[in-house]
Design a protein around this motif. Structure first.
Motif, PDB file in Angstrom:
ATOM      1  N   LEU A 103       0.700  -1.036  -0.059  1.00 62.48           N
ATOM      2  CA  LEU A 103       0.087   0.041   0.075  1.00 62.48           C
ATOM      3  C   LEU A 103       0.729   1.364  -0.044  1.00 62.48           C
ATOM      4  O   LEU A 103       0.182   2.411  -0.462  1.00 62.48           O
ATOM      5  CB  LEU A 103      -0.969   0.038   1.073  1.00 62.48           C
ATOM      6  N   LEU A 104       1.954   1.020   0.455  1.00 59.10           N
ATOM      7  CA  LEU A 104       2.961   2.355   0.729  1.00 59.10           C
ATOM      8  C   LEU A 104       3.863   2.541  -0.919  1.00 59.10           C
ATOM      9  O   LEU A 104       3.922   1.557  -1.529  1.00 59.10           O
ATOM     10  CB  LEU A 104       3.937   2.224   1.719  1.00 59.10           C
ATOM     11  N   PRO A 105       4.336   3.755  -0.859  1.00 65.46           N
ATOM     12  CA  PRO A 105       5.112   4.142  -2.225  1.00 65.46           C
ATOM     13  C   PRO A 105       6.329   3.117  -2.041  1.00 65.46           C
ATOM     14  O   PRO A 105       6.830   2.702  -0.939  1.00 65.46           O
ATOM     15  CB  PRO A 105       5.523   5.547  -2.027  1.00 65.46           C
ATOM     16  N   ALA A 106       6.807   2.873  -3.093  1.00 68.12           N
ATOM     17  CA  ALA A 106       8.094   1.952  -3.191  1.00 68.12           C
ATOM     18  C   ALA A 106       9.183   2.616  -2.333  1.00 68.12           C
ATOM     19  O   ALA A 106       9.270   3.979  -2.383  1.00 68.12           O
ATOM     20  CB  ALA A 106       8.828   1.905  -4.606  1.00 68.12           C
ATOM     21  N   GLY A 107      10.183   1.822  -1.695  1.00 65.10           N
ATOM     22  CA  GLY A 107      10.997   2.403  -0.901  1.00 65.10           C
ATOM     23  C   GLY A 107      10.725   2.951   0.435  1.00 65.10           C
ATOM     24  O   GLY A 107      11.627   3.967   0.928  1.00 65.10           O
ATOM     25  N   SER A 108       9.873   2.589   1.152  1.00 62.53           N
ATOM     26  CA  SER A 108       9.253   3.246   2.394  1.00 62.53           C
ATOM     27  C   SER A 108       9.852   2.580   3.448  1.00 62.53           C
ATOM     28  O   SER A 108       9.557   3.322   4.588  1.00 62.53           O
ATOM     29  CB  SER A 108       7.555   2.952   2.458  1.00 62.53           C
ATOM     30  N   GLY A 109      10.820   1.778   3.457  1.00 64.11           N
ATOM     31  CA  GLY A 109      11.541   1.301   4.641  1.00 64.11           C
ATOM     32  C   GLY A 109      10.890   0.660   5.548  1.00 64.11           C
ATOM     33  O   GLY A 109      10.832   0.964   6.708  1.00 64.11           O
ATOM     34  N   VAL A 110       9.901  -0.543   5.154  1.00 58.12           N
ATOM     35  CA  VAL A 110       9.231  -1.261   6.163  1.00 58.12           C
ATOM     36  C   VAL A 110      10.206  -2.308   6.586  1.00 58.12           C
ATOM     37  O   VAL A 110      11.051  -3.037   6.017  1.00 58.12           O
ATOM     38  CB  VAL A 110       7.915  -1.898   5.439  1.00 58.12           C
ATOM     39  N   GLY A 111      10.170  -2.497   7.961  1.00 57.74           N
ATOM     40  CA  GLY A 111      11.284  -3.348   8.653  1.00 57.74           C
ATOM     41  C   GLY A 111      10.344  -4.112   9.752  1.00 57.74           C
ATOM     42  O   GLY A 111       9.252  -3.652  10.039  1.00 57.74           O
TER      43      GLY A 111
END
Length: 268
Positions: A103-111
């Motif tokens: 759902l988030l823009p690419a490269g959103s830094g999910v960890g």
């Protein structure tokens, strides 16, 4: 306490075996799901509410639950030992992380942060709470997987910075879409765990692990231990190499803080 059923629950596109019981307002989706589980509700039953009046997280901590975020509790019946079913916290974290990435823009830094937090750019996006009940044979009869995801709002937390999907660039995501995507991700990772156990879950979680190989402080009930986050054991236990050189420690429960800043032990 429940308040009204949700018409939005009708017509949801859910994975096979999943169904939603929706409410305008409940005390806690976990409490509603536990009651349904004791009454024999099938695996894959999801309790969804627009608002919780008494939401809670790990260790009984209050979980802010204003309308606009996603609050759901899913009934699972894995028929495994309590130790094995504890691994489902990692399954849930992977499902939330996948949902956020979709759902988030690419490269959103999910960890992923041990034991079961999901972070976006280092800020807490969700809360996960597992509650279960054993059967007569000692295996878990049912497990309720409660997940709160900050979709439109996020609280001001004293210890951790928080965020929401809206704050990170996923504005105007309908809650129905958020629930559909989360359910699809949960079905995927739960199926992988049910069919092959923890190894694949562990590998996927480690690939997203925040702080792996770096300094952390782990706050336990009566002490705070500083060291390096070395690895995740095959049962989900954090492996810590203490900075005092006393030898690797296995930590089954605690609160992780990144870096080596002091953290006061929790009361208890």
């Amino acid at each position: 306490m429940t308040d009204g059923t949700l018409s939005e629950a009708d017509g949801l596109r859910l994975p096979p075996g999943f169904r939603v019981v929706g409410f305008q307002r409940v005390g806690s989706t976990n409490d509603e799901a536990k009651q349904l589980a004791r009454q024999g509700a099938a695996e894959g039953t999801v309790v969804w509410a627009l608002r919780q009046e008494s939401g809670r997280g790990r260790r009984g901590r209050a979980w802010s639950s204003p309308e606009g975020n996603l609050y759901s509790s899913t009934i699972l019946r894995p028929r495994r030992s309590p130790a094995e079913t504890a691994q489902l916290s990692f399954v849930a974290a992977l499902a939330v992380a996948d949902m956020a990435e979709r759902l988030l823009p690419a490269g959103s830094g999910v960890g992923c942060k041990w034991p079961n937090d999901v972070l976006v750019r280092g800020r807490k996006l969700s809360g996960i709470l597992l509650e279960s009940e054993p059967g007569a044979d000692g295996a878990v009869d049912w497990l309720v997987l409660g997940v709160g995801i900050n979709v439109r709002h996020h609280p001001d937390l004293a210890e951790y910075a928080a965020t929401s999907l809206a704050s990170e660039g996923a504005e105007d995501v309908p809650l129905t879409v958020a629930l559909e995507v989360y359910a699809a991700c949960l079905a995927h990772w739960y199926g992988l765990w049910a069919g092959g156990g923890f190894p694949a879950i562990r590998d996927a979680w480690l690939a997203r692990a925040v702080g792996l190989g770096g300094p952390v402080t782990v706050r336990l009930a009566r002490e705070a231990v500083r060291g390096v986050f070395a690895d995740l054991d095959m049962d989900g236990v954090l492996l810590l190499d203490p900075e005092d050189g006393t030898g690797r420690r296995r930590i089954a429960a605690g609160d992780v803080f990144f870096g080596s800043a002091p953290a006061s032990p929790a009361e208890g």
